[in-house]
Each structure stands twice: as structure tokens, then as C-alpha cells.
Design a protein around this motif. Structure first.
Motif, PDB file in Angstrom:
ATOM      1  N   ALA A  20       0.787  -0.958   0.038  1.00 54.12           N
ATOM      2  CA  ALA A  20      -0.015   0.050  -0.122  1.00 54.12           C
ATOM      3  C   ALA A  20       0.825   1.289  -0.044  1.00 54.12           C
ATOM      4  O   ALA A  20       0.319   2.315  -0.660  1.00 54.12           O
ATOM      5  N   LEU A  21       2.132   1.020   0.757  1.00 59.03           N
ATOM      6  CA  LEU A  21       2.861   2.292   0.942  1.00 59.03           C
ATOM      7  C   LEU A  21       3.748   2.643  -0.369  1.00 59.03           C
ATOM      8  O   LEU A  21       4.342   3.835  -0.628  1.00 59.03           O
ATOM      9  N   LYS A  22       3.745   1.634  -1.447  1.00 59.19           N
ATOM     10  CA  LYS A  22       4.648   1.704  -2.614  1.00 59.19           C
ATOM     11  C   LYS A  22       4.016   2.890  -3.401  1.00 59.19           C
ATOM     12  O   LYS A  22       4.595   3.356  -4.300  1.00 59.19           O
ATOM     13  N   THR A  23       2.609   3.037  -3.360  1.00 59.03           N
ATOM     14  CA  THR A  23       1.852   3.992  -4.179  1.00 59.03           C
ATOM     15  C   THR A  23       1.929   5.330  -3.706  1.00 59.03           C
ATOM     16  O   THR A  23       1.846   5.386  -2.403  1.00 59.03           O
ATOM     17  N   PRO A  24       1.970   6.383  -4.301  1.00 60.86           N
ATOM     18  CA  PRO A  24       1.625   7.651  -3.565  1.00 60.86           C
ATOM     19  C   PRO A  24       0.425   7.926  -2.894  1.00 60.86           C
ATOM     20  O   PRO A  24      -0.638   7.110  -3.158  1.00 60.86           O
ATOM     21  N   ALA A  25       0.540   8.631  -1.653  1.00 58.54           N
ATOM     22  CA  ALA A  25      -0.718   9.108  -1.006  1.00 58.54           C
ATOM     23  C   ALA A  25      -1.541   9.746  -1.818  1.00 58.54           C
ATOM     24  O   ALA A  25      -1.316  10.521  -2.473  1.00 58.54           O
ATOM     25  N   ASP A  26      -3.067   9.256  -1.625  1.00 60.51           N
ATOM     26  CA  ASP A  26      -4.101   9.941  -2.639  1.00 60.51           C
ATOM     27  C   ASP A  26      -5.356  10.141  -2.051  1.00 60.51           C
ATOM     28  O   ASP A  26      -6.178   9.258  -1.833  1.00 60.51           O
ATOM     29  N   PRO A  27      -5.396  11.485  -1.342  1.00 61.74           N
ATOM     30  CA  PRO A  27      -6.458  11.637  -0.684  1.00 61.74           C
ATOM     31  C   PRO A  27      -8.042  11.560  -1.500  1.00 61.74           C
ATOM     32  O   PRO A  27      -9.135  11.459  -1.091  1.00 61.74           O
ATOM     33  N   SER A  28      -7.960  11.552  -3.025  1.00 65.43           N
ATOM     34  CA  SER A  28      -8.866  11.508  -3.682  1.00 65.43           C
ATOM     35  C   SER A  28      -9.672  10.048  -3.785  1.00 65.43           C
ATOM     36  O   SER A  28     -10.852  10.075  -3.956  1.00 65.43           O
ATOM     37  N   LYS A  29      -8.924   9.265  -3.156  1.00 69.81           N
ATOM     38  CA  LYS A  29      -9.612   7.632  -3.117  1.00 69.81           C
ATOM     39  C   LYS A  29     -10.367   7.583  -1.555  1.00 69.81           C
ATOM     40  O   LYS A  29     -10.861   6.501  -1.518  1.00 69.81           O
ATOM     41  N   ARG A  30     -10.155   8.715  -0.834  1.00 61.44           N
ATOM     42  CA  ARG A  30     -10.925   8.367   0.641  1.00 61.44           C
ATOM     43  C   ARG A  30     -12.433   7.933   0.575  1.00 61.44           C
ATOM     44  O   ARG A  30     -12.634   6.924   1.070  1.00 61.44           O
ATOM     45  N   ASP A  31     -13.205   8.220  -0.544  1.00 52.80           N
ATOM     46  CA  ASP A  31     -14.623   8.006  -0.637  1.00 52.80           C
ATOM     47  C   ASP A  31     -14.631   6.371  -0.919  1.00 52.80           C
ATOM     48  O   ASP A  31     -15.792   5.887  -0.615  1.00 52.80           O
ATOM     49  N   SER A  32     -13.588   5.514  -1.262  1.00 50.43           N
ATOM     50  CA  SER A  32     -13.741   4.394  -1.460  1.00 50.43           C
ATOM     51  C   SER A  32     -13.637   3.423  -0.439  1.00 50.43           C
ATOM     52  O   SER A  32     -13.843   2.359  -0.233  1.00 50.43           O
ATOM     53  N   VAL A  33     -13.209   4.238   0.770  1.00 55.48           N
ATOM     54  CA  VAL A  33     -13.233   3.350   2.113  1.00 55.48           C
ATOM     55  C   VAL A  33     -14.753   3.617   2.843  1.00 55.48           C
ATOM     56  O   VAL A  33     -15.064   4.605   3.182  1.00 55.48           O
ATOM     57  N   LYS A  34     -15.303   2.516   2.875  1.00 59.45           N
ATOM     58  CA  LYS A  34     -16.762   2.535   3.159  1.00 59.45           C
ATOM     59  C   LYS A  34     -16.948   2.212   4.783  1.00 59.45           C
ATOM     60  O   LYS A  34     -17.898   2.561   5.214  1.00 59.45           O
ATOM     61  N   LEU A  35     -15.824   1.626   5.360  1.00 61.74           N
ATOM     62  CA  LEU A  35     -16.118   0.949   6.701  1.00 61.74           C
ATOM     63  C   LEU A  35     -15.202   1.992   7.872  1.00 61.74           C
ATOM     64  O   LEU A  35     -14.160   2.250   7.411  1.00 61.74           O
ATOM     65  N   THR A  36     -16.050   2.472   8.669  1.00 65.13           N
ATOM     66  CA  THR A  36     -15.257   2.959  10.138  1.00 65.13           C
ATOM     67  C   THR A  36     -14.316   1.961  10.607  1.00 65.13           C
ATOM     68  O   THR A  36     -14.255   0.815  10.479  1.00 65.13           O
ATOM     69  N   ASP A  37     -13.442   2.449  11.481  1.00 69.10           N
ATOM     70  CA  ASP A  37     -12.464   1.637  12.177  1.00 69.10           C
ATOM     71  C   ASP A  37     -13.456   0.589  13.130  1.00 69.10           C
ATOM     72  O   ASP A  37     -12.963  -0.553  12.972  1.00 69.10           O
ATOM     73  N   GLN A  38     -14.430   1.099  13.613  1.00 71.01           N
ATOM     74  CA  GLN A  38     -14.951   0.177  14.650  1.00 71.01           C
ATOM     75  C   GLN A  38     -15.929  -0.763  13.517  1.00 71.01           C
ATOM     76  O   GLN A  38     -15.768  -1.983  14.170  1.00 71.01           O
ATOM     77  N   GLN A  39     -16.447  -0.511  12.539  1.00 74.85           N
ATOM     78  CA  GLN A  39     -17.094  -1.446  11.686  1.00 74.85           C
ATOM     79  C   GLN A  39     -16.044  -2.485  11.478  1.00 74.85           C
ATOM     80  O   GLN A  39     -16.532  -3.784  11.394  1.00 74.85           O
ATOM     81  N   LEU A  40     -15.077  -2.215  10.908  1.00 69.30           N
ATOM     82  CA  LEU A  40     -13.753  -2.895  10.626  1.00 69.30           C
ATOM     83  C   LEU A  40     -13.509  -4.120  11.713  1.00 69.30           C
ATOM     84  O   LEU A  40     -13.662  -5.306  11.323  1.00 69.30           O
ATOM     85  N   LEU A  41     -13.429  -3.548  12.766  1.00 73.11           N
ATOM     86  CA  LEU A  41     -13.092  -4.328  13.965  1.00 73.11           C
ATOM     87  C   LEU A  41     -14.070  -5.387  14.422  1.00 73.11           C
ATOM     88  O   LEU A  41     -13.994  -6.547  14.586  1.00 73.11           O
ATOM     89  N   GLY A  42     -15.283  -5.033  14.228  1.00 72.07           N
ATOM     90  CA  GLY A  42     -16.487  -5.618  14.351  1.00 72.07           C
ATOM     91  C   GLY A  42     -16.774  -6.696  13.609  1.00 72.07           C
ATOM     92  O   GLY A  42     -16.925  -8.107  13.924  1.00 72.07           O
ATOM     93  N   ILE A  43     -16.214  -6.537  12.050  1.00 68.29           N
ATOM     94  CA  ILE A  43     -16.475  -7.801  11.167  1.00 68.29           C
ATOM     95  C   ILE A  43     -15.354  -8.753  11.463  1.00 68.29           C
ATOM     96  O   ILE A  43     -15.712  -9.934  11.539  1.00 68.29           O
ATOM     97  N   ILE A  44     -14.096  -8.331  11.656  1.00 69.39           N
ATOM     98  CA  ILE A  44     -12.905  -9.258  11.888  1.00 69.39           C
ATOM     99  C   ILE A  44     -13.253 -10.171  13.257  1.00 69.39           C
ATOM    100  O   ILE A  44     -12.801 -11.116  13.252  1.00 69.39           O
ATOM    101  N   THR A  45     -13.661  -9.501  14.218  1.00 69.87           N
ATOM    102  CA  THR A  45     -13.735 -10.395  15.705  1.00 69.87           C
ATOM    103  C   THR A  45     -14.840 -10.912  16.025  1.00 69.87           C
ATOM    104  O   THR A  45     -15.032 -11.638  16.796  1.00 69.87           O
ATOM    105  N   ASP A  46     -15.899 -10.723  14.974  1.00 64.23           N
ATOM    106  CA  ASP A  46     -16.942 -11.609  14.835  1.00 64.23           C
ATOM    107  C   ASP A  46     -16.971 -13.242  14.837  1.00 64.23           C
ATOM    108  O   ASP A  46     -16.854 -13.538  13.680  1.00 64.23           O
ATOM    109  N   ARG A  47     -16.941 -13.831  15.876  1.00 61.98           N
ATOM    110  CA  ARG A  47     -16.663 -15.298  15.476  1.00 61.98           C
ATOM    111  C   ARG A  47     -17.897 -16.157  15.024  1.00 61.98           C
ATOM    112  O   ARG A  47     -17.774 -17.181  15.098  1.00 61.98           O
TER     113      ARG A  47
END
Length: 201
Positions: free
Chosen positions: A86-113
Motif C-alpha cells: 500500500a505504501l509503494k503507491t503515492p498517498a491519494d486523498p481523492s480515493k478516501r470515498d472508496s473506504v466505506k467502513l469505519t474503524d469500529q465497523q472493521l473491527l466488528g467484522i473481523i472479531t465476530d466469531r
């Protein structure tokens, strides 16, 4: 007078780092807290387990505690590779809209057994790293490396991106997901330890 004010203003902006966003203090502290918490949870869960306890499997298709730890050691390295890519490509703020999950939603998905997912073959524990202590040491070393990286990095992680099966996440979320993935499998270990046939010693 105006000729003096403008250069001073530019110098002040650069001096306070406004031209290089990096991580906010809140994001940095949150990520370090998550990485440290799940690291400690893992070490506490396996502390004092005998060889028989570490290798107990509730069923033939289940993973033992030792196999869960090996999977985490393999995955910790894989997440490191994902972050580096991910770090090999330049930082690109224009792509922020492609991130749909909040940090807490992401944690909820991965920790849900309650939602079981079969891992890919390359992440399956196959005893290739070494003894249980060697596997735990490998995980421990890589996790400490990740914590140190988050403490010191000036990388603009919120504007670098990676891909998971369910969508785009940013660079800091790769780290958060890695921590949540640890918690998921520590919960799995706790399920094994709580099994009625788990060895007493």
C-alpha cells in the motif's frame, strides 16, 4: 511589512507540519492501543499451557491453540506485506470515498466469531516455523516491530489503501484489521481452552 508577513506565514505552516499530514495523535494512540491490547491478550491466554494443552484439538477439523498461534505468526507477516504494498503507491486523498467502513465497523467484522471463514491454504498452520516457542517468538517480534512503526511513522496512512474481499481499507485500517484478526483467533483459543475435554494439565 507585507513582504515580511507572507514568508513568516509560510515558514509557520511548514514548521507545524501542515504540509505533511501523517497520522493524527488520536489515530496513532488508537492503533498502538489496539496492537498492544491484542498482543497482551494473546500472551496471557497461552501463558503456562502445557504441551498437551497447546496441541489439544476439540475435533479433527479444529485448530489447536498452537495452530492458532502459528496462523497468527504467518498472518502478521502477510499483513506487513500488505501494508508495504500500500505504501509503494503515492498517498491519494481523492480515493478516501472508496473506504466505506469505519474503524469500529472493521473491527466488528473481523472479531465476530459467529461468522466462520476458511482461511487460504498459504495461511494454514503446517508446522513449518518451528516449535511453539519459536512460533510465539516470531509473532512477538513482528508485533513489536509493528507497534514501533506506528509510534514513529510519518507516513500518511489514511491516504494509502489496501484491498480486502469486502472492500477498500486505508493503511491504518490494515493495522487495525491485523490487530482485530489477532483478537478473533485469541477468542478461538479461548473456545478451545473452555472445551469440556481440554486437558487439565
Amino acid at each position: 511589512m507585507k513582504k515580511i508577513v507572507v514568508p513568516i506565514l509560510v515558514f509557520a505552516l511548514v514548521g507545524f507540519g501542515l504540509t505533511s499530514p501523517g497520522l493524527t495523535d488520536t489515530d496513532r494512540e488508537m492503533a498502538i492501543k489496539e496492537l498492544t491490547k491484542t498482543h497482551k491478550h494473546l500472551k496471557h491466554t497461552v501463558k503456562g499451557l502445557s504441551n498437551q494443552q497447546m496441541n489439544f484439538k476439540p475435533s479433527p477439523e479444529s485448530w489447536s491453540v498452537a495452530e492458532c498461534v502459528e496462523h497468527l505468526a504467518i498472518s502478521e507477516n502477510a499483513f506487513h506485506g500488505m501494508l508495504q504494498a500500500a505504501l509503494k503507491t503515492p498517498a491519494d486523498p481523492s480515493k478516501r470515498d472508496s473506504v466505506k467502513l469505519t474503524d469500529q465497523q472493521l473491527l466488528g467484522i473481523i472479531t465476530d466469531r459467529s461468522k466462520k471463514v476458511k482461511t487460504r491454504e498459504e495461511f494454514e498452520p503446517k508446522g513449518k516455523i518451528g516449535s511453539f516457542q519459536e512460533v510465539l517468538k516470531a509473532f512477538d517480534s513482528k508485533r513489536k516491530e509493528h507497534i514501533m512503526y506506528v509510534k514513529n511513522t510519518e507516513d500518511d496512512l489514511r491516504n494509502h489503501y489496501g484491498q480486502l474481499p469486502f472492500g477498500t481499507i486505508d493503511g491504518l485500517q490494515i493495522i487495525i484489521f491485523m490487530s482485530g484478526h489477532t483478537e478473533r483467533h485469541v477468542k478461538q483459543m479461548e473456545e478451545v481452552i473452555a472445551h469440556t475435554d481440554f486437558p487439565k494439565e
